[in-house]
Structures are given as structure tokens and as C-alpha cells.
Design a protein around this motif. Structure first.
Motif, PDB file in Angstrom:
ATOM      1  N   HIS A 180       0.821  -1.212   0.000  1.00 44.45           N
ATOM      2  CA  HIS A 180       0.000   0.000   0.000  1.00 44.45           C
ATOM      3  C   HIS A 180       0.857   1.265   0.000  1.00 44.45           C
ATOM      4  O   HIS A 180       0.342   2.348  -0.289  1.00 44.45           O
ATOM      5  CB  HIS A 180      -0.989  -0.019   1.164  1.00 44.45           C
ATOM      6  CG  HIS A 180      -2.101  -0.995   0.937  1.00 44.45           C
ATOM      7  ND1 HIS A 180      -3.142  -0.745   0.083  1.00 44.45           N
ATOM      8  CD2 HIS A 180      -2.303  -2.240   1.415  1.00 44.45           C
ATOM      9  CE1 HIS A 180      -3.957  -1.781   0.059  1.00 44.45           C
ATOM     10  NE2 HIS A 180      -3.465  -2.704   0.856  1.00 44.45           N
ATOM     11  N   LEU A 181       2.135   1.155   0.294  1.00 50.46           N
ATOM     12  CA  LEU A 181       3.018   2.317   0.146  1.00 50.46           C
ATOM     13  C   LEU A 181       3.097   2.718  -1.329  1.00 50.46           C
ATOM     14  O   LEU A 181       3.136   3.906  -1.647  1.00 50.46           O
ATOM     15  CB  LEU A 181       4.412   2.012   0.695  1.00 50.46           C
ATOM     16  CG  LEU A 181       4.508   1.906   2.209  1.00 50.46           C
ATOM     17  CD1 LEU A 181       5.901   1.458   2.623  1.00 50.46           C
ATOM     18  CD2 LEU A 181       4.150   3.234   2.857  1.00 50.46           C
ATOM     19  N   HIS A 182       3.105   1.732  -2.217  1.00 44.73           N
ATOM     20  CA  HIS A 182       3.088   2.041  -3.650  1.00 44.73           C
ATOM     21  C   HIS A 182       1.767   2.713  -4.022  1.00 44.73           C
ATOM     22  O   HIS A 182       1.753   3.664  -4.802  1.00 44.73           O
ATOM     23  CB  HIS A 182       3.300   0.780  -4.491  1.00 44.73           C
ATOM     24  CG  HIS A 182       3.126   1.027  -5.951  1.00 44.73           C
ATOM     25  ND1 HIS A 182       4.013   1.797  -6.687  1.00 44.73           N
ATOM     26  CD2 HIS A 182       2.157   0.656  -6.809  1.00 44.73           C
ATOM     27  CE1 HIS A 182       3.591   1.867  -7.931  1.00 44.73           C
ATOM     28  NE2 HIS A 182       2.465   1.178  -8.034  1.00 44.73           N
ATOM     29  N   HIS A 183       0.650   2.230  -3.464  1.00 47.59           N
ATOM     30  CA  HIS A 183      -0.642   2.878  -3.711  1.00 47.59           C
ATOM     31  C   HIS A 183      -0.607   4.315  -3.204  1.00 47.59           C
ATOM     32  O   HIS A 183      -1.178   5.207  -3.836  1.00 47.59           O
ATOM     33  CB  HIS A 183      -1.774   2.130  -3.015  1.00 47.59           C
ATOM     34  CG  HIS A 183      -2.209   0.910  -3.749  1.00 47.59           C
ATOM     35  ND1 HIS A 183      -3.212   0.097  -3.307  1.00 47.59           N
ATOM     36  CD2 HIS A 183      -1.778   0.337  -4.891  1.00 47.59           C
ATOM     37  CE1 HIS A 183      -3.379  -0.898  -4.138  1.00 47.59           C
ATOM     38  NE2 HIS A 183      -2.509  -0.772  -5.108  1.00 47.59           N
ATOM     39  N   LEU A 184       0.038   4.532  -2.069  1.00 50.24           N
ATOM     40  CA  LEU A 184       0.154   5.879  -1.518  1.00 50.24           C
ATOM     41  C   LEU A 184       0.896   6.801  -2.487  1.00 50.24           C
ATOM     42  O   LEU A 184       0.446   7.913  -2.766  1.00 50.24           O
ATOM     43  CB  LEU A 184       0.857   5.842  -0.164  1.00 50.24           C
ATOM     44  CG  LEU A 184       1.136   7.189   0.501  1.00 50.24           C
ATOM     45  CD1 LEU A 184      -0.157   7.927   0.782  1.00 50.24           C
ATOM     46  CD2 LEU A 184       1.938   6.987   1.775  1.00 50.24           C
ATOM     47  N   VAL A 185       2.015   6.339  -3.024  1.00 48.58           N
ATOM     48  CA  VAL A 185       2.771   7.156  -3.983  1.00 48.58           C
ATOM     49  C   VAL A 185       1.936   7.394  -5.240  1.00 48.58           C
ATOM     50  O   VAL A 185       1.885   8.516  -5.764  1.00 48.58           O
ATOM     51  CB  VAL A 185       4.121   6.489  -4.333  1.00 48.58           C
ATOM     52  CG1 VAL A 185       4.838   7.259  -5.433  1.00 48.58           C
ATOM     53  CG2 VAL A 185       5.005   6.389  -3.108  1.00 48.58           C
ATOM     54  N   GLY A 186       1.250   6.351  -5.719  1.00 49.87           N
ATOM     55  CA  GLY A 186       0.429   6.490  -6.927  1.00 49.87           C
ATOM     56  C   GLY A 186      -0.720   7.471  -6.743  1.00 49.87           C
ATOM     57  O   GLY A 186      -0.964   8.322  -7.606  1.00 49.87           O
ATOM     58  N   THR A 187      -1.419   7.366  -5.628  1.00 52.01           N
ATOM     59  CA  THR A 187      -2.540   8.287  -5.399  1.00 52.01           C
ATOM     60  C   THR A 187      -2.039   9.711  -5.159  1.00 52.01           C
ATOM     61  O   THR A 187      -2.671  10.672  -5.612  1.00 52.01           O
ATOM     62  CB  THR A 187      -3.426   7.821  -4.227  1.00 52.01           C
ATOM     63  OG1 THR A 187      -2.602   7.587  -3.079  1.00 52.01           O
ATOM     64  CG2 THR A 187      -4.188   6.558  -4.577  1.00 52.01           C
ATOM     65  N   ALA A 188      -0.907   9.841  -4.493  1.00 52.95           N
ATOM     66  CA  ALA A 188      -0.329  11.181  -4.307  1.00 52.95           C
ATOM     67  C   ALA A 188       0.076  11.778  -5.652  1.00 52.95           C
ATOM     68  O   ALA A 188      -0.104  12.981  -5.882  1.00 52.95           O
ATOM     69  CB  ALA A 188       0.872  11.114  -3.363  1.00 52.95           C
ATOM     70  N   ALA A 189       0.590  10.947  -6.557  1.00 51.97           N
ATOM     71  CA  ALA A 189       0.937  11.434  -7.899  1.00 51.97           C
ATOM     72  C   ALA A 189      -0.311  11.878  -8.647  1.00 51.97           C
ATOM     73  O   ALA A 189      -0.283  12.878  -9.383  1.00 51.97           O
ATOM     74  CB  ALA A 189       1.667  10.338  -8.681  1.00 51.97           C
ATOM     75  N   MET A 190      -1.411  11.159  -8.461  1.00 52.77           N
ATOM     76  CA  MET A 190      -2.664  11.556  -9.113  1.00 52.77           C
ATOM     77  C   MET A 190      -3.167  12.890  -8.558  1.00 52.77           C
ATOM     78  O   MET A 190      -3.657  13.732  -9.311  1.00 52.77           O
ATOM     79  CB  MET A 190      -3.722  10.466  -8.949  1.00 52.77           C
ATOM     80  CG  MET A 190      -3.372   9.171  -9.663  1.00 52.77           C
ATOM     81  SD  MET A 190      -3.297   9.321 -11.444  1.00 52.77           S
ATOM     82  CE  MET A 190      -5.035   9.242 -11.824  1.00 52.77           C
ATOM     83  N   VAL A 191      -3.039  13.086  -7.250  1.00 47.53           N
ATOM     84  CA  VAL A 191      -3.415  14.376  -6.649  1.00 47.53           C
ATOM     85  C   VAL A 191      -2.541  15.482  -7.238  1.00 47.53           C
ATOM     86  O   VAL A 191      -3.034  16.539  -7.637  1.00 47.53           O
ATOM     87  CB  VAL A 191      -3.291  14.332  -5.105  1.00 47.53           C
ATOM     88  CG1 VAL A 191      -3.435  15.725  -4.512  1.00 47.53           C
ATOM     89  CG2 VAL A 191      -4.313  13.382  -4.508  1.00 47.53           C
ATOM     90  N   TYR A 192      -1.247  15.228  -7.310  1.00 45.77           N
ATOM     91  CA  TYR A 192      -0.305  16.202  -7.859  1.00 45.77           C
ATOM     92  C   TYR A 192      -0.676  16.576  -9.296  1.00 45.77           C
ATOM     93  O   TYR A 192      -0.710  17.757  -9.653  1.00 45.77           O
ATOM     94  CB  TYR A 192       1.115  15.627  -7.796  1.00 45.77           C
ATOM     95  CG  TYR A 192       2.152  16.411  -8.553  1.00 45.77           C
ATOM     96  CD1 TYR A 192       2.515  17.704  -8.145  1.00 45.77           C
ATOM     97  CD2 TYR A 192       2.782  15.882  -9.669  1.00 45.77           C
ATOM     98  CE1 TYR A 192       3.472  18.430  -8.840  1.00 45.77           C
ATOM     99  CE2 TYR A 192       3.739  16.595 -10.360  1.00 45.77           C
ATOM    100  CZ  TYR A 192       4.081  17.858  -9.947  1.00 45.77           C
ATOM    101  OH  TYR A 192       5.025  18.583 -10.628  1.00 45.77           O
TER     102      TYR A 192
END
Length: 183
Positions: free
Chosen positions: A88-100
Motif C-alpha cells: 500500500h506504500l506504492h498505492h500511496l505514492v500512486g494516489t499522491a501522484a494523481m493528486v499532484y
């Protein structure tokens, strides 16, 4: 996203197909597969929507903050889930990239009014590109075929096979690199 229209449509198709497969993975008998598949499906469909060429459909200005809020909530969920599952750390980076990317799209002037300052690649975009490029290379290397026993291949349903889940994540990683390159 801004870029060649045929490439954008290929990205839309890739991400939508990945999201659809991840929805099917949510029917798995393995609980962790189901949880992980939900986040993957959200990312796949979200990336597909974001990759639709701007020449075909330009979302209204209010859509980007909504998009950022949805993926912000998904990032909080991934942060909470990362306590017990490292993936889920990868999901965290992915969702943060989508927010960005949603915030960047909200800040972009309307079509036809782009400012060409040429200030180079922003630091966060570069860091995300490095992360997702490394992720794609590592995930691709993990897909190299390994010897499979007859019992191992017969017991796993197609929705529970880890190599298919890795292939979906690889496809979304490649999509994320392509989207970040067009920013």
C-alpha cells in the motif's frame, strides 16, 4: 493530458483495460487480493479518465479539485492500509501522484492560453518519474518467467495469479510514466 492524440488513446485503453481486470480481481477468494485490486482498479480508471486527450474532451475547471479530493481520500486510505501491508506504500505514492497531476491540471491556464516559460522539469515531477521508472523496471524484471510446478499452476484461479496482478501494476506504472512525461 497534453501529448500526441494516438498515444493518449492507447494510454486510455491500457488504463481502462487494467482497471476492468482489477475489478474482476476483486472477486478473488484471497482477502489481500481483493483489497489490493480495489486500489488498482481506482488507479486504472482514474488514469484512463485523466489521459483522455484534451482535444476531445476538456473537463470543466471544477472537475480537477474533485479529482484531487477523490485521490486525496484514496491516499489517506493507502496510508492507513500501509500500516499492515507494505504494497500500500506504492498505492500511496500512486494516489499522491494523481493528486499532484490533478492540482497541476487545475492550475493550467485554459486551452490556447499556455505560457511557455521553459523552466524545466519541476522537482516533484522528476522525483515521481524516477520512482515510477524504477518501479516499472523492477516489476518488469519480476515478470521474467520462473519455473512453475503443475500443482501450483492448477490451484490458482486466473484472478488470484500474482503474475497477472504484477502485469497490471506494470501497465499502470508505464502509464504513470507516460502521463508524467506529458506534464
Amino acid at each position: 493530458m497534453h501529448g500526441p492524440i494516438p498515444a493518449a488513446w492507447l494510454l486510455v485503453a491500457l488504463c481502462a483495460a487494467t482497471g476492468a481486470y482489477c475489478l474482476l480481481r476483486m472477486r478473488s477468494g484471497v482477502e489481500e487480493q481483493r483489497r489490493s485490486a480495489g486500489g488498482d482498479a481506482l488507479m486504472g480508471f482514474g488514469m484512463a479518465v485523466m489521459a483522455v486527450p484534451a482535444a476531445v474532451f476538456t473537463p470543466p475547471r471544477w472537475a480537477w479539485p474533485v479529482y484531487a479530493a477523490v485521490f486525496g481520500a484514496a491516499a489517506l486510505h493507502a496510508l492507513w492500509a500501509a500500516r499492515t501491508t507494505p504494497h500500500h506504500l506504492h498505492h500511496l505514492v500512486g494516489t499522491a501522484a494523481m493528486v499532484y497531476m490533478a492540482v497541476a491540471m487545475a492550475a493550467t491556464p485554459p486551452a490556447g492560453h499556455h505560457v511557455h516559460g521553459g523552466s524545466g522539469v519541476p522537482l516533484l515531477t522528476g522525483a515521481l518519474l524516477v520512482y515510477f521508472t524504477g518501479y516499472v523496471l523492477l516489476t518488469g524484471a519480476r515478470l521474467v518467467p520462473a519455473p512453475v510446478t503443475a500443482a501450483g499452476s492448477a490451484s490458482a484461479r486466473w484472478g488470484d495469479r500474482p503474475e497477472l496482478a504484477r502485469a497490471c501494476r506494470l501497465a499502470m506504472g508505464i502509464g504513470m510514466v507516460a502521463m508524467l512525461l506529458t506534464m
